[in-house]
Design an enzyme around this catalytic site. Structure first.
Site, PDB file in Angstrom:
ATOM      1  N   GLY A  12       0.857  -1.197   0.000  1.00  0.00           N
ATOM      2  CA  GLY A  12       0.000   0.000   0.000  1.00  0.00           C
ATOM      3  C   GLY A  12       0.884   1.234   0.000  1.00  0.00           C
ATOM      4  CG  MET A  16      -0.984   7.412   6.334  1.00  0.00           C
ATOM      5  SD  MET A  16      -0.079   8.491   7.448  1.00  0.00           S
ATOM      6  CE  MET A  16       0.004   7.490   8.933  1.00  0.00           C
ATOM      7  N   GLY A  17       1.614   4.716   3.710  1.00  0.00           N
ATOM      8  CA  GLY A  17       2.446   3.550   3.429  1.00  0.00           C
ATOM      9  C   GLY A  17       3.802   3.947   2.872  1.00  0.00           C
ATOM     10  CB  VAL A  78      -4.542  -1.280   2.193  1.00  0.00           C
ATOM     11  CG1 VAL A  78      -3.332  -1.753   1.403  1.00  0.00           C
ATOM     12  CG2 VAL A  78      -4.988  -2.378   3.164  1.00  0.00           C
ATOM     13  CB  SER A 132      -1.080   8.374  15.967  1.00  0.00           C
ATOM     14  OG  SER A 132      -1.450   9.746  15.965  1.00  0.00           O
ATOM     15  N   GLY A 133       0.210  10.111  13.672  1.00  0.00           N
ATOM     16  CA  GLY A 133       1.171  11.188  13.411  1.00  0.00           C
ATOM     17  C   GLY A 133       1.033  11.749  12.012  1.00  0.00           C
ATOM     18  N   GLY A 134       0.050  11.230  11.279  1.00  0.00           N
ATOM     19  CA  GLY A 134      -0.159  11.749   9.926  1.00  0.00           C
ATOM     20  C   GLY A 134       1.042  11.454   9.046  1.00  0.00           C
ATOM     21  CE  LYS A 186      -4.075   6.608  15.192  1.00  0.00           C
ATOM     22  NZ  LYS A 186      -4.940   6.931  14.158  1.00  0.00           N
ATOM     23  CG  HIS A 189      -4.516   8.811  19.285  1.00  0.00           C
ATOM     24  ND1 HIS A 189      -4.872   9.358  18.079  1.00  0.00           N
ATOM     25  CD2 HIS A 189      -3.393   9.475  19.675  1.00  0.00           C
ATOM     26  CE1 HIS A 189      -4.012  10.300  17.735  1.00  0.00           C
ATOM     27  NE2 HIS A 189      -3.102  10.388  18.699  1.00  0.00           N
ATOM     28  CG  ASN A 190      -7.888   8.503  15.555  1.00  0.00           C
ATOM     29  OD1 ASN A 190      -6.751   8.426  16.011  1.00  0.00           O
ATOM     30  ND2 ASN A 190      -8.134   8.435  14.269  1.00  0.00           N
ATOM     31  CD  GLU A 193      -6.762  13.035  15.494  1.00  0.00           C
ATOM     32  OE1 GLU A 193      -5.834  12.228  15.691  1.00  0.00           O
ATOM     33  OE2 GLU A 193      -7.326  13.144  14.389  1.00  0.00           O
ATOM     34  CE  LYS A 264      -9.460  10.296   5.793  1.00  0.00           C
ATOM     35  NZ  LYS A 264      -8.832  11.258   6.717  1.00  0.00           N
ATOM     36  CG  HIS A 457     -37.969  -2.261  34.379  1.00  0.00           C
ATOM     37  ND1 HIS A 457     -37.735  -3.300  33.510  1.00  0.00           N
ATOM     38  CD2 HIS A 457     -38.719  -1.356  33.693  1.00  0.00           C
ATOM     39  CE1 HIS A 457     -38.291  -3.024  32.333  1.00  0.00           C
ATOM     40  NE2 HIS A 457     -38.914  -1.856  32.425  1.00  0.00           N
TER      41      HIS A 457
HETATM   42  C1  6PG Z   1      -3.466  10.182  13.460  1.00  0.00           C
HETATM   43  C2  6PG Z   1      -4.829  10.603  12.974  1.00  0.00           C
HETATM   44  C3  6PG Z   1      -5.194   9.960  11.695  1.00  0.00           C
HETATM   45  C4  6PG Z   1      -6.588  10.331  11.210  1.00  0.00           C
HETATM   46  C5  6PG Z   1      -6.749  11.744  10.829  1.00  0.00           C
HETATM   47  C6  6PG Z   1      -8.047  12.074  10.143  1.00  0.00           C
HETATM   48  O1  6PG Z   1      -3.429   9.748  14.593  1.00  0.00           O
HETATM   49  O2  6PG Z   1      -2.493  10.300  12.724  1.00  0.00           O
HETATM   50  O3  6PG Z   1      -5.771  10.261  13.931  1.00  0.00           O
HETATM   51  O4  6PG Z   1      -5.104   8.581  11.888  1.00  0.00           O
HETATM   52  O5  6PG Z   1      -6.857   9.555  10.115  1.00  0.00           O
HETATM   53  O6  6PG Z   1      -6.582  12.553  11.922  1.00  0.00           O
HETATM   54  O7  6PG Z   1      -9.135  11.607  10.830  1.00  0.00           O
HETATM   55  P1  6PG Z   1     -10.585  12.180  10.482  1.00  0.00           P
HETATM   56  O8  6PG Z   1     -10.662  12.257   8.984  1.00  0.00           O
HETATM   57  O9  6PG Z   1     -11.564  11.230  11.035  1.00  0.00           O
HETATM   58  O10 6PG Z   1     -10.649  13.532  11.093  1.00  0.00           O
END
Ligand code: 6PG
Length: 475
Positions: A12, A16-17, A78, A132-134, A186, A189-190, A193, A264, A457
């Site tokens: 992939g 990211m990949g 992927v 994580s970290g984009g 994770k 974490h999101n 976030e 997402k 109940h």
């Molecule tokens: C990370 C982020 C990443 C995530 C984006 C977008 O830890 O690097 O969480 O994995 O995909 O932040 O997420 P959304 O499109 O849901 O905002």
């Protein structure tokens, strides 16, 4: 390409990949790379001549597999969902006993649990790993949350330790537990976030609509906040976002961006899982809901017209900048509460799945590399590092004082925002949770009474043992 020479392979070659593979190559590993469209894999090598010796693109999946040293280590980067199952199905017949498949995407942890079971007994190993970290994190050092069988971890640890972000020389990677543990962490974490970003956006809303500050001034304030308790990647990028000028219109970039947030799904998963575990993460939930409402822009515009005459008329509550310190304190306090909710969900999931999640270690590996990285996470790590059980961050001695001190600022900001008609759903959810959480005697007794009246109940009494049904007057 010489057979059996690649240390690891990545399938992939999306953003990211490709970046993860380049990170591995830069750290001295020979990385086989593969993509559905093979040209993309070759482009990763050709576009990075400095690392070309360590990047080994493969035309076919068979060539890719042949190029790997045994036991083979294959990382999938992927899109989550069916593509992971498809890639696994394609590669499994080509692998041998002892080989490791790693799903490094943003998977739903339930899928990871299922895939782990499917692979069980086949001789192959499966790891679900949150990264994580984009884009930049993947390239230069992400935070990595690993799940799967404990004895599989040493097979990938040498690579992960090298490519992970470092916090004071400590690599931000750890094995967190079996099957879905890494992807669950994770997901939380999101969710955090989302809450962090929403609360910052709400403070921005107060600055814009209450204090009438210009983005440039807001950027200064966020930069200043980034030197203290709130110091974090998200506050840092917020200042950059607010400072940016659109070259076309020469107006602040934030003002030309449509106010509809994308998502997402991982934030939503965090909230759903927390609800399933009975630990509603209401601040995270408010953040997910706010993104949903943000995307109904047309409907909001219509509603705005319908309620045009309904002006709260109290915007003067935020008439001057004197309240900036109060906003800072409110944000710090709400942030502690949001993290407490995320941690409560992880603690509950750990019990439910017998994962024994190392909550302190999770804070440690989030201190660098990931999107929510901050010094504040070091405080959480320390709270879990004292050898005593932390029932909830809000009961940790390190945080009780901070929340007790900051709660009045949070209360005033939420109250003023309500009076000014400025929505602060995540900040108010945090405050409501705090007030509910610290109340020894709640109001669920009335709910129990209602349930017993209409559905027999039953309820419990303070002064007697056992479940009791009362003969309520007929209604
Ligand atoms: C990370 C982020 C990443 C995530 C984006 C977008 O830890 O690097 O969480 O994995 O995909 O932040 O997420 P959304 O499109 O849901 O905002």
């Amino acid at each position: 390409m010489a057979n059996g020479t690649a240390d690891i392979g990545v399938i992939g070659m999306g953003t990211m990949g490709a970046n993860l593979a380049l990170n591995m190559a830069e750290k001295g590993f020979r990385v086989a790379v593969q993509n559905r469209t093979p040209a993309k894999a070759f482009a990763v090598r050709d576009d990075n001549p400095d690392l070309a010796d360590n990047v080994l693109p493969a035309e076919t999946l068979e060539d890719f597999v042949k190029s790997l040293k045994t036991p083979r280590r294959v990382v999938f980067m992927v899109p989550a969902g069916q593509p992971v199952d498809d890639e696994m199905a394609k590669i499994r017949p080509l692998l041998q006993e002892g080989d490791v498949m790693v799903d490094a995407g943003n998977a739903d942890f339930n899928d990871t649990v299922r895939r782990s079971k499917e692979v069980e007994g086949s001789g192959l190993k499966f790891v679900g790993m949150g990264v994580s970290g984009g884009e930049l994190g993947a390239r230069h050092g992400p935070s990595i949350m690993v799940g799967g069988a404990k004895d599989t971890y040493p097979l990938i640890e040498p690579v992960l330790t090298k490519i992970a972000a470092k916090y004071q020389d400590e690599p931000c990677v750890a094995w967190l537990g079996p099957d879905g543990a890494g992807h669950f962490v994770k997901t939380i974490h999101n969710g955090i976030e989302y809450a962090d970003m929403q609360m910052i956006a709400e403070i921005y809303g107060i600055m814009r609509d209450g204090l009438k500050l210009e983005p440039k001034r807001m950027a200064e304030v966020f930069r200043d906040w980034n030197t203290r308790e709130l110091a974090s990647y998200l506050i840092e990028i917020t200042a950059v976002n607010l400072d940016e000028i659109d070259p076309e219109t020469e107006t602040p970039m934030v003002e030309v961006i449509v106010d509809e947030a994308g998502q997402k799904g991982t934030g939503r998963w965090a909230v759903i899982e927390a609800e399933k575990l009975g630990v509603g993460a209401t601040t995270l939930e408010a953040a997910v809901a706010a993104r949903g409402l943000s995307s109904r822009r047309g409907e909001r515009a219509d509603a705005a017209k319908l309620y045009e005459g309904v002006e709260p008329g109290q915007a003067q509550f935020f008439a001057d900048e004197a309240g900036l310190a109060e906003l800072e304190s409110a944000l710090v306090t709400a942030k502690i509460i949001a993290y407490a909710q995320g941690y409560a969900a992880m603690a509950a999931a750990s019990d439910e799945n017998s994962w024994n999640l190392p909550l302190g270690t999770i804070a440690e590996i989030w201190r660098a590399g990931c999107i929510i990285r901050s010094h504040f996470l070091d405080d959480i790590a320390k709270a879990y590092d004292k050898g005593h059980t932390v029932v909830n961050i809000l009961q940790s001695p390190d945080f009780v004082g901070r929340v007790a001190k900051g709660q009045s600022a949070l209360r005033r900001v939420v109250a003023k925002a309500a009076l000014a008609g400025i929505p602060v759903p995540a900040l108010s959810a945090a405050l409501a949770y705090f007030d509910d959480y610290r109340r020894a005697r709640g109001t669920a007794n009335l709910i129990q009474a209602q349930r017993d009246l209409f559905g027999a109940h039953t309820f419990h009494r303070f002064d007697k043992d056992g479940a009791i049904h009362h003969q309520w007057p007929a209604v």
